[in-house]
Design a protein around this motif. Structure first.
Motif, PDB file in Angstrom:
ATOM      1  N   LEU A  55       0.825  -1.208   0.000  1.00  0.00           N
ATOM      2  CA  LEU A  55       0.000   0.000   0.000  1.00  0.00           C
ATOM      3  C   LEU A  55       0.861   1.262   0.000  1.00  0.00           C
ATOM      4  N   LEU A  56       1.835   1.321   0.891  1.00  0.00           N
ATOM      5  CA  LEU A  56       2.681   2.506   0.999  1.00  0.00           C
ATOM      6  C   LEU A  56       3.631   2.633  -0.186  1.00  0.00           C
ATOM      7  N   ALA A  57       4.270   1.541  -0.558  1.00  0.00           N
ATOM      8  CA  ALA A  57       5.272   1.592  -1.628  1.00  0.00           C
ATOM      9  C   ALA A  57       4.659   1.986  -2.966  1.00  0.00           C
ATOM     10  N   THR A  58       3.541   1.361  -3.328  1.00  0.00           N
ATOM     11  CA  THR A  58       2.953   1.650  -4.629  1.00  0.00           C
ATOM     12  C   THR A  58       2.313   3.026  -4.683  1.00  0.00           C
ATOM     13  N   ASN A  59       1.644   3.439  -3.620  1.00  0.00           N
ATOM     14  CA  ASN A  59       0.967   4.734  -3.658  1.00  0.00           C
ATOM     15  C   ASN A  59       1.932   5.911  -3.632  1.00  0.00           C
ATOM     16  N   LEU A  60       3.019   5.786  -2.927  1.00  0.00           N
ATOM     17  CA  LEU A  60       3.984   6.885  -2.907  1.00  0.00           C
ATOM     18  C   LEU A  60       4.575   7.108  -4.294  1.00  0.00           C
ATOM     19  N   GLY A  61       4.747   6.018  -5.046  1.00  0.00           N
ATOM     20  CA  GLY A  61       5.262   6.163  -6.404  1.00  0.00           C
ATOM     21  C   GLY A  61       4.171   6.502  -7.400  1.00  0.00           C
ATOM     22  N   LEU A  62       3.014   5.864  -7.272  1.00  0.00           N
ATOM     23  CA  LEU A  62       1.942   6.061  -8.232  1.00  0.00           C
ATOM     24  C   LEU A  62       1.336   7.456  -8.167  1.00  0.00           C
ATOM     25  N   ALA A  63       1.355   8.059  -6.990  1.00  0.00           N
ATOM     26  CA  ALA A  63       0.803   9.405  -6.861  1.00  0.00           C
ATOM     27  C   ALA A  63       1.510  10.378  -7.793  1.00  0.00           C
ATOM     28  N   VAL A  64       2.817  10.234  -7.900  1.00  0.00           N
ATOM     29  CA  VAL A  64       3.608  11.094  -8.785  1.00  0.00           C
ATOM     30  C   VAL A  64       3.437  10.670 -10.244  1.00  0.00           C
ATOM     31  N   LEU A  65       3.505   9.365 -10.481  1.00  0.00           N
ATOM     32  CA  LEU A  65       3.451   8.846 -11.845  1.00  0.00           C
ATOM     33  C   LEU A  65       2.142   9.172 -12.546  1.00  0.00           C
ATOM     34  N   LEU A  66       1.019   8.943 -11.866  1.00  0.00           N
ATOM     35  CA  LEU A  66      -0.275   9.156 -12.503  1.00  0.00           C
ATOM     36  C   LEU A  66      -0.583  10.632 -12.719  1.00  0.00           C
ATOM     37  N   ALA A  67      -0.074  11.482 -11.841  1.00  0.00           N
ATOM     38  CA  ALA A  67      -0.277  12.921 -12.027  1.00  0.00           C
ATOM     39  C   ALA A  67       0.488  13.415 -13.244  1.00  0.00           C
TER      40      ALA A  67
END
Length: 219
Positions: A55-67
């Protein structure tokens, strides 16, 4: 603000995934049947910590990537649908074994049970793809903080998975005995779970096919 369709979609996907045979379920069931409910609960605690790591690892990266690259959501959605279809086939294919088949397992100490539950989840491709390819497609860029949405939706998945897995741990022994004497219901269990995953995959593909917003739900 997270839309109701996204919440319902994540809950539906989480149910389909947790109820389908996979490494986590097989490990928890084997421990509960072979070593008792306490061992199953300790193993489940390790599995839950593994969910939190993802949960933490993917969201911290995905938040930047998807934006930065919103168009990547289409690719993520299709990849997630393809994986769900593959998982559905594995569940219903001829010769597949039921997760409730009784197997002998060695008795391990609590620390080892927790660690094995953790590693089983961290090394589970089913969970990796769930967080990387499936849950992110429910995140809407125009509905507020992307990171917060990802954490809330992932938290819903963890809540569903923990509740279902705990129930399975508590009833595994009784279910195994019931199904062992009834081969027909073993097949029914596999077909129902595979069908659920197949329907979710088809909905995931076509729900966004007619000009809908780039992030879809299964509502």
């Amino acid at each position: 603000m997270i839309e109701q369709s996204a919440v319902l979609g994540v809950v539906a996907v989480a149910l389909g995934m947790v109820l389908s045979p996979g490494p986590n379920m097989m490990y928890l069931v084997s421990r509960s049947i072979g070593q008792g409910r306490r061992a199953g609960v300790i193993s489940l605690a390790g599995v839950v910590v593994g969910f939190l790591v993802y949960l933490l690892a993917t969201n911290l990266g995905l938040a930047v990537l998807l934006a930065a690259f919103p168009q990547i959501l289409t690719a993520i959605r299709l990849a997630g649908a393809a994986y769900l279809l593959w998982l559905a086939w594995k569940t219903v294919k001829p010769g597949g074994a039921s997760v409730f088949t009784v197997q002998e397992v060695p008795h391990d100490a609590p620390g080892r049970l927790f660690g094995m539950g953790l590693m089983t989840n961290l090394l589970n491709p089913k969970i990796a793809i769930l967080y990387i390819s499936v849950i992110p497609q429910f995140v809407a860029l125009d509905k507020g903080n992307v990171l917060l949405q990802g954490i809330v939706l992932g938290g819903l998945q963890i809540a569903v998975a923990t509740t279902v897995n705990l129930s399975i741990v508590l009833i595994a022994g009784g279910v195994a005995g019931f199904l062992a004497a009834r081969p027909f219901w073993l097949r029914v269990q596999r077909v129902v779970m595979g069908g659920m995953l197949g329907v979710l995959a088809v909905m995931l593909v076509f729900d966004n096919s007619a000009g809908a917003p780039p992030v879809v739900g299964l509502g």
